[in-house]
Design a protein around this motif. Structure first.
Motif, PDB file in Angstrom:
ATOM      1  N   MET A   1       0.836  -1.187   0.269  1.00 31.37           N
ATOM      2  CA  MET A   1      -0.001  -0.081   0.129  1.00 31.37           C
ATOM      3  C   MET A   1       0.939   1.438   0.030  1.00 31.37           C
ATOM      4  O   MET A   1       1.829   1.355   0.742  1.00 31.37           O
ATOM      5  N   PRO A   2       0.600   2.382  -0.685  1.00 35.46           N
ATOM      6  CA  PRO A   2       1.307   3.330  -0.743  1.00 35.46           C
ATOM      7  C   PRO A   2       1.100   4.175   0.569  1.00 35.46           C
ATOM      8  O   PRO A   2       0.198   3.801   1.282  1.00 35.46           O
ATOM      9  N   ASP A   3       2.277   5.085   0.560  1.00 35.05           N
ATOM     10  CA  ASP A   3       2.386   5.947   1.910  1.00 35.05           C
ATOM     11  C   ASP A   3       1.066   6.633   1.995  1.00 35.05           C
ATOM     12  O   ASP A   3       0.389   6.900   3.278  1.00 35.05           O
ATOM     13  N   LYS A   4       0.266   7.350   1.256  1.00 36.55           N
ATOM     14  CA  LYS A   4      -0.777   8.317   1.405  1.00 36.55           C
ATOM     15  C   LYS A   4      -2.087   7.182   0.642  1.00 36.55           C
ATOM     16  O   LYS A   4      -2.148   6.510  -0.134  1.00 36.55           O
ATOM     17  N   ALA A   5      -3.140   7.350   1.662  1.00 45.73           N
ATOM     18  CA  ALA A   5      -4.438   6.666   1.462  1.00 45.73           C
ATOM     19  C   ALA A   5      -5.217   7.270   0.364  1.00 45.73           C
ATOM     20  O   ALA A   5      -4.959   8.553   0.423  1.00 45.73           O
ATOM     21  N   LYS A   6      -5.988   6.600  -0.301  1.00 48.21           N
ATOM     22  CA  LYS A   6      -6.996   7.371  -1.093  1.00 48.21           C
ATOM     23  C   LYS A   6      -8.461   6.627  -1.124  1.00 48.21           C
ATOM     24  O   LYS A   6      -8.554   5.309  -0.348  1.00 48.21           O
ATOM     25  N   ASP A   7      -9.411   7.338  -1.734  1.00 50.60           N
ATOM     26  CA  ASP A   7     -10.547   6.647  -1.229  1.00 50.60           C
ATOM     27  C   ASP A   7     -10.916   5.383  -2.388  1.00 50.60           C
ATOM     28  O   ASP A   7      -9.913   5.336  -3.231  1.00 50.60           O
ATOM     29  N   GLY A   8     -11.660   4.776  -1.914  1.00 55.58           N
ATOM     30  CA  GLY A   8     -11.714   3.445  -2.785  1.00 55.58           C
ATOM     31  C   GLY A   8     -11.086   2.126  -2.201  1.00 55.58           C
ATOM     32  O   GLY A   8     -11.276   1.134  -2.513  1.00 55.58           O
ATOM     33  N   ILE A   9     -10.460   2.529  -1.001  1.00 50.31           N
ATOM     34  CA  ILE A   9      -9.698   1.161  -0.344  1.00 50.31           C
ATOM     35  C   ILE A   9     -10.857   0.275   0.380  1.00 50.31           C
ATOM     36  O   ILE A   9     -11.826   0.851   1.120  1.00 50.31           O
ATOM     37  N   ILE A  10     -10.852  -0.924   0.371  1.00 49.00           N
ATOM     38  CA  ILE A  10     -11.677  -1.933   0.661  1.00 49.00           C
ATOM     39  C   ILE A  10     -10.822  -2.783   2.132  1.00 49.00           C
ATOM     40  O   ILE A  10      -9.803  -3.040   1.539  1.00 49.00           O
ATOM     41  N   PHE A  11     -11.642  -3.192   3.035  1.00 49.26           N
ATOM     42  CA  PHE A  11     -11.241  -3.778   3.997  1.00 49.26           C
ATOM     43  C   PHE A  11     -11.977  -4.843   4.152  1.00 49.26           C
ATOM     44  O   PHE A  11     -13.344  -4.822   4.204  1.00 49.26           O
ATOM     45  N   ILE A  12     -11.406  -6.191   4.236  1.00 46.74           N
ATOM     46  CA  ILE A  12     -12.428  -7.392   4.247  1.00 46.74           C
ATOM     47  C   ILE A  12     -12.051  -8.292   5.550  1.00 46.74           C
ATOM     48  O   ILE A  12     -10.930  -8.240   6.158  1.00 46.74           O
ATOM     49  N   ARG A  13     -13.235  -8.408   6.172  1.00 49.22           N
ATOM     50  CA  ARG A  13     -12.960  -9.386   7.436  1.00 49.22           C
ATOM     51  C   ARG A  13     -12.480 -10.723   7.004  1.00 49.22           C
ATOM     52  O   ARG A  13     -12.523 -11.348   6.069  1.00 49.22           O
ATOM     53  N   ASP A  14     -11.702 -11.156   8.015  1.00 45.28           N
ATOM     54  CA  ASP A  14     -10.899 -12.508   7.971  1.00 45.28           C
ATOM     55  C   ASP A  14     -11.955 -13.472   7.812  1.00 45.28           C
ATOM     56  O   ASP A  14     -13.188 -13.395   8.674  1.00 45.28           O
ATOM     57  N   GLY A  15     -12.001 -14.664   7.050  1.00 46.74           N
ATOM     58  CA  GLY A  15     -13.036 -15.767   7.078  1.00 46.74           C
ATOM     59  C   GLY A  15     -14.205 -15.562   5.932  1.00 46.74           C
ATOM     60  O   GLY A  15     -15.028 -16.138   5.860  1.00 46.74           O
ATOM     61  N   THR A  16     -14.141 -14.031   5.484  1.00 49.15           N
ATOM     62  CA  THR A  16     -15.198 -13.926   4.518  1.00 49.15           C
ATOM     63  C   THR A  16     -15.124 -14.761   2.993  1.00 49.15           C
ATOM     64  O   THR A  16     -14.089 -15.088   2.713  1.00 49.15           O
ATOM     65  N   ILE A  17     -16.357 -15.411   2.903  1.00 44.94           N
ATOM     66  CA  ILE A  17     -16.293 -16.547   1.842  1.00 44.94           C
ATOM     67  C   ILE A  17     -16.660 -15.400   0.425  1.00 44.94           C
ATOM     68  O   ILE A  17     -17.337 -14.563   0.397  1.00 44.94           O
ATOM     69  N   LEU A  18     -15.567 -15.802  -0.477  1.00 46.62           N
ATOM     70  CA  LEU A  18     -15.511 -14.945  -1.937  1.00 46.62           C
ATOM     71  C   LEU A  18     -16.207 -15.958  -2.976  1.00 46.62           C
ATOM     72  O   LEU A  18     -16.001 -17.191  -2.600  1.00 46.62           O
ATOM     73  N   PRO A  19     -16.390 -15.558  -3.982  1.00 47.18           N
ATOM     74  CA  PRO A  19     -16.883 -16.312  -5.280  1.00 47.18           C
ATOM     75  C   PRO A  19     -15.579 -17.327  -5.584  1.00 47.18           C
ATOM     76  O   PRO A  19     -14.460 -16.793  -5.386  1.00 47.18           O
ATOM     77  N   PRO A  20     -15.936 -18.592  -5.980  1.00 45.02           N
ATOM     78  CA  PRO A  20     -14.938 -19.467  -6.184  1.00 45.02           C
ATOM     79  C   PRO A  20     -13.997 -18.834  -7.345  1.00 45.02           C
ATOM     80  O   PRO A  20     -12.702 -19.180  -7.258  1.00 45.02           O
ATOM     81  N   MET A  21     -14.601 -18.044  -8.411  1.00 46.75           N
ATOM     82  CA  MET A  21     -13.538 -17.808  -9.430  1.00 46.75           C
ATOM     83  C   MET A  21     -12.846 -16.550  -9.096  1.00 46.75           C
ATOM     84  O   MET A  21     -12.189 -16.056 -10.274  1.00 46.75           O
ATOM     85  N   LEU A  22     -13.001 -15.947  -8.013  1.00 51.83           N
ATOM     86  CA  LEU A  22     -12.557 -14.460  -7.619  1.00 51.83           C
ATOM     87  C   LEU A  22     -10.882 -14.718  -6.916  1.00 51.83           C
ATOM     88  O   LEU A  22     -10.867 -15.460  -6.224  1.00 51.83           O
ATOM     89  N   SER A  23     -10.086 -13.830  -7.626  1.00 49.51           N
ATOM     90  CA  SER A  23      -8.919 -13.965  -7.104  1.00 49.51           C
ATOM     91  C   SER A  23      -8.462 -12.577  -6.568  1.00 49.51           C
ATOM     92  O   SER A  23      -8.408 -11.596  -7.313  1.00 49.51           O
ATOM     93  N   VAL A  24      -8.447 -12.583  -5.293  1.00 50.24           N
ATOM     94  CA  VAL A  24      -8.010 -11.050  -4.542  1.00 50.24           C
ATOM     95  C   VAL A  24      -7.094 -11.290  -3.728  1.00 50.24           C
ATOM     96  O   VAL A  24      -6.715 -12.225  -2.901  1.00 50.24           O
TER      97      VAL A  24
END
Length: 156
Positions: A1-24
């Motif tokens: 992550m760059p030193d300065k934050a910008k809008d659009g940043i997403i935080f995801i809780r540990d253990g969140t189930i994601l779509p099978p085809m999604l690579s994040v």
């Protein structure tokens, strides 16, 4: 992550189930929370929706004003405050929608605005713990990589 934050940043809780085809790609950020490093908000939304899942945006913003400039340390403190202010703790993600830095009495102050988000397979906004998912094995954020299986039925 760059030193300065910008809008659009997403935080995801540990253990969140994601779509099978999604690579994040995520990095640890706070206990039980990870920052998405491979996608911004719009790219993640397109990817999730492209898999036939939903990425809900909840109305009602949450704000945290932190003493300091727009740095990673200040962002970490802001996210702690934002998570503490969230009324509904069952949702699995949060998005920073605005960051405003200014000076007050000669001191740098940064205000972070966020919205709660929810990634899930069903169209109704129901926390994942409320229903039993009928989806094939899916990757889990922050957990071991699940074996990906092909979809059993195609969408019409």
């Amino acid at each position: 992550m760059p030193d300065k934050a910008k809008d659009g940043i997403i935080f995801i809780r540990d253990g969140t189930i994601l779509p099978p085809m999604l690579s994040v790609t995520t990095d640890a950020f706070l206990p039980n929370w990870r920052i998405v490093t491979s996608h911004d908000r719009s790219a993640l939304a397109r990817s999730v929706e492209g898999c036939g899942w939903y990425f809900f945006y909840l109305a009602g913003d949450i704000q945290a004003t932190i003493l300091g400039g727009n740095t990673r340390r200040v962002l970490r403190n802001a996210v702690k405050v934002l998570l503490a202010k969230r009324a509904d703790d069952t949702l699995n993600s949060i998005e920073i929608t605005a960051i405003v830095s200014r000076h007050f009495l000669g001191l740098p102050v940064t205000t972070f605005t966020a919205h709660s988000r929810q990634i899930q397979q069903r169209i109704a906004l129901i926390p994942e713990a409320t229903f039993v998912s009928s989806a094939p094995a899916a990757p889990v954020v922050g957990g071991p990589v699940a074996k990906r299986q092909p979809a059993l039925a195609s969408r019409s």
